[in-house]
Write a protein that holds these residues in place. Structure first.
Motif, mmCIF file in Angstrom:
data_model
loop_
_atom_site.group_PDB
_atom_site.id
_atom_site.type_symbol
_atom_site.label_atom_id
_atom_site.label_comp_id
_atom_site.label_asym_id
_atom_site.label_seq_id
_atom_site.Cartn_x
_atom_site.Cartn_y
_atom_site.Cartn_z
ATOM 1 N N UNK A 1 -2.852 6.157 11.620
ATOM 2 C CA UNK A 1 -2.891 4.769 11.182
ATOM 3 C C UNK A 1 -3.239 4.769 9.696
ATOM 4 N N UNK A 2 -2.224 4.607 8.838
ATOM 5 C CA UNK A 2 -2.405 4.785 7.402
ATOM 6 C C UNK A 2 -2.538 3.486 6.622
ATOM 7 N N UNK A 3 -2.360 2.372 7.281
ATOM 8 C CA UNK A 3 -2.661 1.095 6.632
ATOM 9 C C UNK A 3 -2.895 0.041 7.693
ATOM 10 N N UNK A 4 -3.971 -0.687 7.519
ATOM 11 C CA UNK A 4 -4.192 -1.906 8.288
ATOM 12 C C UNK A 4 -4.872 -2.874 7.330
ATOM 13 N N UNK A 5 -4.184 -3.923 7.015
ATOM 14 C CA UNK A 5 -4.683 -4.831 5.985
ATOM 15 C C UNK A 5 -4.268 -6.260 6.297
ATOM 16 N N UNK B 1 -8.447 -7.524 2.719
ATOM 17 C CA UNK B 1 -9.352 -6.568 3.354
ATOM 18 C C UNK B 1 -8.540 -5.585 4.173
ATOM 19 N N UNK B 2 -9.039 -4.336 4.259
ATOM 20 C CA UNK B 2 -8.346 -3.354 5.068
ATOM 21 C C UNK B 2 -8.473 -1.953 4.534
ATOM 22 N N UNK B 3 -7.516 -1.121 4.898
ATOM 23 C CA UNK B 3 -7.468 0.280 4.490
ATOM 24 C C UNK B 3 -6.049 0.602 4.049
ATOM 25 N N UNK B 4 -5.917 1.233 2.875
ATOM 26 C CA UNK B 4 -4.616 1.588 2.314
ATOM 27 C C UNK B 4 -4.634 3.072 1.968
ATOM 28 N N UNK B 5 -3.945 3.893 2.741
ATOM 29 C CA UNK B 5 -3.947 5.335 2.473
ATOM 30 C C UNK B 5 -3.394 5.665 1.091
ATOM 31 N N UNK B 6 -2.350 4.966 0.684
ATOM 32 C CA UNK B 6 -1.712 5.250 -0.603
ATOM 33 C C UNK B 6 -2.292 4.436 -1.744
ATOM 34 N N UNK B 7 -3.355 3.686 -1.468
ATOM 35 C CA UNK B 7 -4.026 2.951 -2.519
ATOM 36 C C UNK B 7 -3.352 1.646 -2.883
ATOM 37 N N UNK B 8 -4.018 0.897 -3.745
ATOM 38 C CA UNK B 8 -3.498 -0.376 -4.257
ATOM 39 C C UNK B 8 -3.523 -0.281 -5.776
ATOM 40 N N UNK B 9 -2.368 0.033 -6.344
ATOM 41 C CA UNK B 9 -2.246 0.196 -7.786
ATOM 42 C C UNK B 9 -1.248 -0.812 -8.341
ATOM 43 N N UNK B 10 -1.260 -0.953 -9.646
ATOM 44 C CA UNK B 10 -0.285 -1.809 -10.315
ATOM 45 C C UNK B 10 0.960 -0.969 -10.565
ATOM 46 N N UNK B 11 1.956 -1.107 -9.690
ATOM 47 C CA UNK B 11 3.134 -0.251 -9.751
ATOM 48 C C UNK B 11 3.910 -0.352 -11.047
ATOM 49 N N UNK B 12 3.854 -1.505 -11.713
ATOM 50 C CA UNK B 12 4.620 -1.665 -12.947
ATOM 51 C C UNK B 12 4.178 -0.661 -14.011
ATOM 52 N N UNK B 13 2.899 -0.323 -14.038
ATOM 53 C CA UNK B 13 2.397 0.604 -15.045
ATOM 54 C C UNK B 13 2.745 2.048 -14.722
ATOM 55 N N UNK B 14 2.988 2.366 -13.455
ATOM 56 C CA UNK B 14 3.336 3.733 -13.086
ATOM 57 C C UNK B 14 4.729 4.116 -13.585
ATOM 58 N N UNK C 1 -9.484 7.474 0.000
ATOM 59 C CA UNK C 1 -9.415 6.019 0.163
ATOM 60 C C UNK C 1 -10.332 5.571 1.285
ATOM 61 N N UNK C 2 -10.823 4.349 1.204
ATOM 62 C CA UNK C 2 -11.812 3.847 2.140
ATOM 63 C C UNK C 2 -11.506 2.398 2.504
ATOM 64 N N UNK C 3 -12.208 1.907 3.513
ATOM 65 C CA UNK C 3 -12.090 0.496 3.856
ATOM 66 C C UNK C 3 -12.557 -0.343 2.665
ATOM 67 N N UNK D 1 -14.829 -4.371 -3.443
ATOM 68 C CA UNK D 1 -16.014 -3.673 -2.928
ATOM 69 C C UNK D 1 -15.507 -2.635 -1.938
ATOM 70 N N UNK D 2 -15.903 -1.375 -2.158
ATOM 71 C CA UNK D 2 -15.359 -0.262 -1.392
ATOM 72 C C UNK D 2 -16.484 0.461 -0.662
ATOM 73 N N UNK D 3 -16.295 0.722 0.630
ATOM 74 C CA UNK D 3 -17.250 1.528 1.382
ATOM 75 C C UNK D 3 -16.885 2.996 1.238
ATOM 76 N N UNK D 4 -17.896 3.858 1.134
ATOM 77 C CA UNK D 4 -17.665 5.282 0.972
ATOM 78 C C UNK D 4 -18.177 6.041 2.182
ATOM 79 N N UNK D 5 -17.498 7.148 2.508
ATOM 80 C CA UNK D 5 -17.906 7.963 3.649
ATOM 81 C C UNK D 5 -19.235 8.654 3.382
#
Length: 385
Positions: free
Chosen positions: A46-50, A62-75, A126-128, A149-153
């Motif tokens: 389960x690699x994303x639930x948001x 709110x949720x979890x994003x395995x590939x992160x949440x970035x500004x794709x335009x800058x990539x 990545x974290x919730x 706000x990010x929770x860490x393991x």
């Protein structure tokens, strides 16, 4: 001399992998669930639930994003340009540091921080996450701000000394001729172990067919600078031709290398070798505290069904004295190929990927490490449903 041949999955090579996602949305909000195959044994991850809710100019996420949440335009990472090859053969690195476990790795992702992987090694994790997005327009300025706000393991105490959490802020200000993005991230908020990252990247908007990103990032541990890096990215697209060039220069201080266990690049682009289980692994060079990554990709449309592709790239480990490189070596690759479309949503991509590692090493200091070369022919079929 005989060569052994193996049938390998594209996930071993590093290309795109299958995924299955379900989304539902309306004017008020939406949810997404993404499930990916985890391995050859048929297991799933389960690699994303948001989910998100819109309230005026604000969006609560709110949720979890395995590939992160970035500004794709800058990539400046265009999926069509990548031709499904992905991984080390195309955009090996996101904005930020090249070094695995660095504070500024994937610096504009507001859902992940430097952490430890499942084997206890320094990695990007990545974290919730919960974050709020504000979008507003003020005359010629369009402002988008994200606060997370990010929770860490690994949380073991909430006694005020170890919070094991993080915050991230990303501000994107778009003007008529320039787009500017500022990022602030802080993980492991304690009196003595705070890890902070700041980054600034800009994009000119009036260069026509040429898109560009310029900028860099700084990382701090216990208030001491541990790393700095700079990115320059270009993408030119006109008619049947697109050309992409990425370069990154990253440095890690002694503090970053020791206290944060930053001892390797995030990815290697040189030779591949086969493990005993017939899976592909990279042939890694010794790692410098300063390194440069370069990648040039070309894609040309011959017809609606045939595209010619070509990628070249390298990583150079620099020395801080006498020789520019040599102790740390160079890894490089060349990958000419093509992509064929059987239909609008069905394509097959392949290339002849030739990779080299341990080039220009100091033979006196490393007498047992010789240059290595490999040839891989990845074949990636992609069907969109």
């Amino acid at each position: 001399e005989k060569f052994q041949t193996y049938m390998l999955s594209n996930t071993a090579y590093g290309g795109d992998s299958d995924n299955f996602s379900m989304s539902a949305s309306n004017d008020f909000g939406g949810v997404t669930v993404r499930i990916d195959p985890k391995g050859s044994d048929g297991s799933l991850a389960l690699n994303q639930y948001s989910g998100y809710v819109k309230i005026g100019a604000l969006t609560l996420n709110a949720g979890y994003w395995k590939d992160g949440v970035m500004n794709g335009a800058y990539q400046l990472k265009n999926d069509m340009d990548a031709s499904n090859l992905g991984g080390e053969t195309w955009a090996a690195y996101k904005l930020g540091s090249m070094f695995k476990g660095a504070i500024t790795q994937q610096v504009d992702d507001i859902t992940g921080f430097n952490g430890k992987d499942s084997k206890g090694k320094a990695a990007y994790v990545n974290h919730a996450t919960g974050y709020v997005t504000y979008l507003g327009e003020f005359d010629a300025l369009t402002l988008k701000a994200d606060l997370a706000a990010v929770s860490l393991d690994g949380a073991t105490t909430w006694d005020g000394s170890n919070y094991y959490s993080g915050i991230a802020a990303r501000i994107d200000a778009r003007l008529e001729t320039w787009d500017l993005q500022f990022v602030f991230k802080q993980a492991n908020i304690t009196d003595k172990q705070a890890q902070r990252a700041i980054a600034l990247h800009v994009q000119p908007l009036a260069w026509g067919a040429l898109k560009a990103t310029f900028g860099g990032a700084l990382g701090f541990y216990e208030g001491e600078i541990t790393e700095y890096n700079a990115d320059i990215r270009f993408r030119y697209a006109d008619g049947p031709l697109s050309v992409t060039f990425f370069t990154n220069l990253s440095h890690i201080t002694d503090t970053g290398a020791t206290k944060l266990d930053v001892t390797d690049y995030g990815k290697h682009v040189g030779a591949y070798f086969l493990n005993k289980d017939n899976s592909l692994k990279n042939q890694a060079n010794a790692v410098s505290h300063s390194a440069m990554w370069n990648m040039l990709a070309i894609r040309f449309k011959v017809s609606d069904k045939l595209f010619l592709t070509g990628e070249v790239g390298d990583i150079v480990g620099f020395k801080s004295n006498k020789k520019v490189f040599g102790d740390y070596g160079v890894e490089a690759f060349v990958a000419p190929g093509f992509q064929v479309f059987a239909g609008k949503n069905c394509s097959v991509s392949t290339c002849l990927r030739m990779g080299w590692s341990n080039l220009f090493r100091d033979s006196d200091k490393y007498p047992d490490i010789e240059p290595a070369m490999s040839i891989a022919v990845p074949v990636v079929m992609r069907v969109k449903l």
